[in-house]
Design a protein around this motif. Structure first.
Motif, PDB file in Angstrom:
ATOM      1  N   ASN A 159     -12.037  -6.291  -5.102  1.00  0.00           N
ATOM      2  CA  ASN A 159     -11.650  -6.967  -3.858  1.00  0.00           C
ATOM      3  C   ASN A 159     -10.305  -6.480  -3.351  1.00  0.00           C
ATOM      4  O   ASN A 159     -10.136  -6.226  -2.155  1.00  0.00           O
ATOM      5  CB  ASN A 159     -11.632  -8.486  -4.045  1.00  0.00           C
ATOM      6  CG  ASN A 159     -13.020  -9.077  -4.054  1.00  0.00           C
ATOM      7  OD1 ASN A 159     -13.942  -8.519  -3.491  1.00  0.00           O
ATOM      8  ND2 ASN A 159     -13.165 -10.218  -4.701  1.00  0.00           N
ATOM      9  N   VAL A 160      -9.352  -6.346  -4.242  1.00  0.00           N
ATOM     10  CA  VAL A 160      -8.023  -5.867  -3.836  1.00  0.00           C
ATOM     11  C   VAL A 160      -8.116  -4.439  -3.306  1.00  0.00           C
ATOM     12  O   VAL A 160      -7.552  -4.113  -2.257  1.00  0.00           O
ATOM     13  CB  VAL A 160      -7.022  -5.972  -5.002  1.00  0.00           C
ATOM     14  CG1 VAL A 160      -5.732  -5.236  -4.692  1.00  0.00           C
ATOM     15  CG2 VAL A 160      -6.735  -7.435  -5.327  1.00  0.00           C
ATOM     16  N   LEU A 161      -8.834  -3.598  -4.017  1.00  0.00           N
ATOM     17  CA  LEU A 161      -8.997  -2.213  -3.553  1.00  0.00           C
ATOM     18  C   LEU A 161      -9.749  -2.164  -2.233  1.00  0.00           C
ATOM     19  O   LEU A 161      -9.400  -1.381  -1.346  1.00  0.00           O
ATOM     20  CB  LEU A 161      -9.719  -1.374  -4.613  1.00  0.00           C
ATOM     21  CG  LEU A 161      -8.923  -1.092  -5.896  1.00  0.00           C
ATOM     22  CD1 LEU A 161      -9.800  -0.412  -6.937  1.00  0.00           C
ATOM     23  CD2 LEU A 161      -7.691  -0.261  -5.600  1.00  0.00           C
ATOM     24  N   GLY A 162     -10.757  -3.000  -2.074  1.00  0.00           N
ATOM     25  CA  GLY A 162     -11.501  -3.045  -0.818  1.00  0.00           C
ATOM     26  C   GLY A 162     -10.621  -3.459   0.352  1.00  0.00           C
ATOM     27  O   GLY A 162     -10.709  -2.893   1.447  1.00  0.00           O
ATOM     28  N   MET A 163      -9.759  -4.453   0.127  1.00  0.00           N
ATOM     29  CA  MET A 163      -8.843  -4.879   1.197  1.00  0.00           C
ATOM     30  C   MET A 163      -7.864  -3.766   1.556  1.00  0.00           C
ATOM     31  O   MET A 163      -7.563  -3.548   2.727  1.00  0.00           O
ATOM     32  CB  MET A 163      -8.079  -6.143   0.776  1.00  0.00           C
ATOM     33  CG  MET A 163      -8.943  -7.389   0.765  1.00  0.00           C
ATOM     34  SD  MET A 163      -8.041  -8.919   0.456  1.00  0.00           S
ATOM     35  CE  MET A 163      -7.222  -8.587  -1.079  1.00  0.00           C
ATOM     36  N   ALA A 164      -7.378  -3.065   0.542  1.00  0.00           N
ATOM     37  CA  ALA A 164      -6.444  -1.962   0.800  1.00  0.00           C
ATOM     38  C   ALA A 164      -7.131  -0.849   1.584  1.00  0.00           C
ATOM     39  O   ALA A 164      -6.561  -0.310   2.546  1.00  0.00           O
ATOM     40  CB  ALA A 164      -5.886  -1.425  -0.521  1.00  0.00           C
ATOM     41  N   ILE A 165      -8.342  -0.527   1.209  1.00  0.00           N
ATOM     42  CA  ILE A 165      -9.090   0.519   1.916  1.00  0.00           C
ATOM     43  C   ILE A 165      -9.336   0.106   3.365  1.00  0.00           C
ATOM     44  O   ILE A 165      -9.137   0.900   4.286  1.00  0.00           O
ATOM     45  CB  ILE A 165     -10.417   0.826   1.173  1.00  0.00           C
ATOM     46  CG1 ILE A 165     -10.123   1.540  -0.148  1.00  0.00           C
ATOM     47  CG2 ILE A 165     -11.356   1.655   2.043  1.00  0.00           C
ATOM     48  CD1 ILE A 165     -11.309   1.618  -1.105  1.00  0.00           C
ATOM     49  N   LYS A 166      -9.742  -1.137   3.578  1.00  0.00           N
ATOM     50  CA  LYS A 166      -9.976  -1.614   4.946  1.00  0.00           C
ATOM     51  C   LYS A 166      -8.693  -1.557   5.764  1.00  0.00           C
ATOM     52  O   LYS A 166      -8.707  -1.136   6.926  1.00  0.00           O
ATOM     53  CB  LYS A 166     -10.525  -3.038   4.937  1.00  0.00           C
ATOM     54  CG  LYS A 166     -10.811  -3.543   6.343  1.00  0.00           C
ATOM     55  CD  LYS A 166     -11.167  -4.997   6.364  1.00  0.00           C
ATOM     56  CE  LYS A 166     -11.449  -5.537   7.731  1.00  0.00           C
ATOM     57  NZ  LYS A 166     -10.648  -5.088   8.821  1.00  0.00           N
ATOM     58  N   SER A 167      -7.586  -1.951   5.173  1.00  0.00           N
ATOM     59  CA  SER A 167      -6.307  -1.909   5.899  1.00  0.00           C
ATOM     60  C   SER A 167      -5.935  -0.482   6.291  1.00  0.00           C
ATOM     61  O   SER A 167      -5.465  -0.239   7.409  1.00  0.00           O
ATOM     62  CB  SER A 167      -5.190  -2.511   5.046  1.00  0.00           C
ATOM     63  OG  SER A 167      -5.419  -3.874   4.821  1.00  0.00           O
ATOM     64  N   LEU A 168      -6.144   0.447   5.394  1.00  0.00           N
ATOM     65  CA  LEU A 168      -5.834   1.848   5.706  1.00  0.00           C
ATOM     66  C   LEU A 168      -6.740   2.380   6.816  1.00  0.00           C
ATOM     67  O   LEU A 168      -6.280   3.092   7.713  1.00  0.00           O
ATOM     68  CB  LEU A 168      -5.950   2.706   4.448  1.00  0.00           C
ATOM     69  CG  LEU A 168      -4.876   2.452   3.384  1.00  0.00           C
ATOM     70  CD1 LEU A 168      -5.243   3.149   2.076  1.00  0.00           C
ATOM     71  CD2 LEU A 168      -3.505   2.884   3.874  1.00  0.00           C
TER      72      LEU A 168
END
Length: 172
Positions: free
Chosen positions: A140-149
């Motif tokens: 989830n954390v990695l997914g949020m970071a990817i979406k933000s980028l």
């Protein structure tokens, strides 16, 4: 307290902070904050933003009324956000250097960061497949970071290629 901080606290007290950010496409800015504070002062009949915040935070009736007023004034809040973006375009025409530098960095580095995070996510999936809670949290954390980028890249592209321009500017 700064107006933006007060406006966010007011929206949170009214239970519409996520809704507000979604409706204005991101960050609460000066003109949006002023609209939210004006609505809160009107609802609570208080003279200062701090007094309005205190009243909304401690009284559910005022919090619900502020929520109702914000929902009814959705269009005005969106227009305030648009006006802030319009000001950003005006400033860009005069001082483009810093924005260009930031945009260049976003376009250059975000994609490699995204690829790296996807690889990390795959490694985590492989090594932690037996620990569902940890796997879910990390993914989830990695997914949020990817979406933000990806969102940053989208915003830069939109700014430079017309996504944030009004129709009259695009036709030129």
């Amino acid at each position: 307290m700064e107006p933006v901080t007060i406006a966010l606290a007011l929206a949170k007290a009214a239970g519409v902070d996520d809704w507000l950010k979604e409706k204005i496409s991101g960050t609460v800015t000066g003109k949006v904050a002023s609209k939210v504070i004006d609505l809160a002062k009107s609802v609570t009949r208080k003279d200062t933003p701090e007094e309005a915040l205190q009243t909304v935070s401690t009284n559910i009736v005022y919090a619900n009324e502020l929520k109702k007023q914000m929902l009814q004034n959705e269009h005005e809040l969106k227009m305030a956000a648009y006006e802030d973006r319009k000001d950003a375009r005006q400033t860009y025409r005069i001082h483009p250097q810093q924005a260009d530098k930031i945009a260049e960095r976003v376009m250059r580095y975000n994609l490699p960061f995204i690829v790296g995070l996807v690889i990390i996510n795959c490694v985590v999936l492989h090594f932690f497949r037996d620990d569902a809670a940890l796997l879910a949290a990390v993914s989830n954390v990695l997914g949020m970071a990817i979406k933000s980028l990806f969102d940053e890249r989208k915003e830069v592209t939109g700014f430079y290629f017309g996504g944030s321009m009004d129709a009259s500017e695009r036709e030129r």
